[in-house]
Design an enzyme around this catalytic site. Structure first.
Site: not given
Length: 256
Positions: A3, A59, A111, A152, A246
DNA sequence: CGACAAGCCTGGTAGC
DNA sequence: TGCTACCAGGCTTGTC
């Protein structure tokens, strides 16, 4: 998994090792790691050039190669390795940059969630991919964060994960930030009080900086991601659920 | 052996 | 209708 703090580490590593050396060759070991660029184009456009500077946003790592920028995203298992002896090439090297003088920089990623790409302009990339502000950018302030949260109606966890408000936090750091701020992951972003928004920004910055500096994580939830674990803050029992798609951990006692 | 975890994109649906 | 929110699915592979 990489991250923001880890990518900051890779950026420094890149800056320390891979700048100012002419690129002699670019070997694509697995083209699935590439974004838009084709293997031949990557090699052709980098060969003979040097990386002159490197920067990070969220990131993403961007390295200036003159006519183009190299963009690296580390997915969940991405890493960099700089070495001289070719036999030191990492097992999961996907792209290897060979410098004149014999050194190598490998982008490895077991991966394949990461990306190696060539772009024209980092700022255009950031804009077109709707990446939010980098939380460590000093120009990013409380007033702006409040504005971004206004209206939001989604859960704060989902919004922090999305990269469109603030770029760089992944699952672990979102959970850590909410944990240390005492905010429940399902809270509506718009409904956060002024003091909570202030704490949110200050806390995420402190957490990210502490990780970059390699400080100990005493009192964090970071290493206790386990259902039924004791909350290091208030002695509550940590809960686990899927939120925003998540795995999420939080303390129901002090996160409200 | 299958389920699972991760980040991020895509495409579809539901709701205001 | 247009926007936002939110979900599932896909990609990959070591680990449980």
């Amino acid at each position: 998994m990489p991250e923001l703090p880890e990518v900051e580490g890779y950026t420094r590593y890149f800056r320390e090792h891979a700048l100012h050396q002419p690129i002699a060759r670019v070997d694509v070991r697995d083209a699935r790691i590439l974004g838009e660029v084709r293997p031949e184009a990557l090699a052709r456009r980098l060969r003979g050039r040097t990386f002159t500077s490197v920067r990070r946003h969220g990131k993403h790592l961007f390295a200036d190669a003159g006519a183009a920028w190299l963009r690296l995203h580390f997915g969940m298992t991405g890493d960099l390795a700089y070495y001289r002896d070719p036999s030191d090439e990492p097992r999961f090297a996907r792209v290897v940059f060979g410098f004149e003088g014999g050194a190598h920089l490998a982008f490895e990623d077991m991966r394949l969630f990461g990306v190696v790409d060539l772009i024209d302009d980092p700022d255009a990339f950031i804009a077109s991919h709707r990446l939010g502000r980098d939380p460590l950018d000093p120009a990013f302030g409380l007033r702006e964060l409040r504005k971004l949260l206004a209206g939001r109606r989604g859960a704060i966890k989902a919004l922090l994960m999305s990269q469109e408000l603030v770029a760089g936090l992944g699952n672990l750091y979102v959970d850590e930030t909410l944990f240390q701020t005492g905010i429940h992951p399902l809270r509506t972003a718009d409904a956060l009080r002024d003091g909570e928004v202030r704490a949110l920004l200050a806390t995420m910055r402190r957490i990210l900086q502490a990780m970059i500096d390699g400080k100990p994580r005493r009192g964090w939830i970071f290493d206790r991601r386990e259902e039924g674990e004791r909350c290091p803050k208030c002695g509550g029992t940590l809960r686990r659920a899927t939120i925003a798609g998540r795995t999420t951990y939080w303390c129901p006692k002090h996160q409200r």
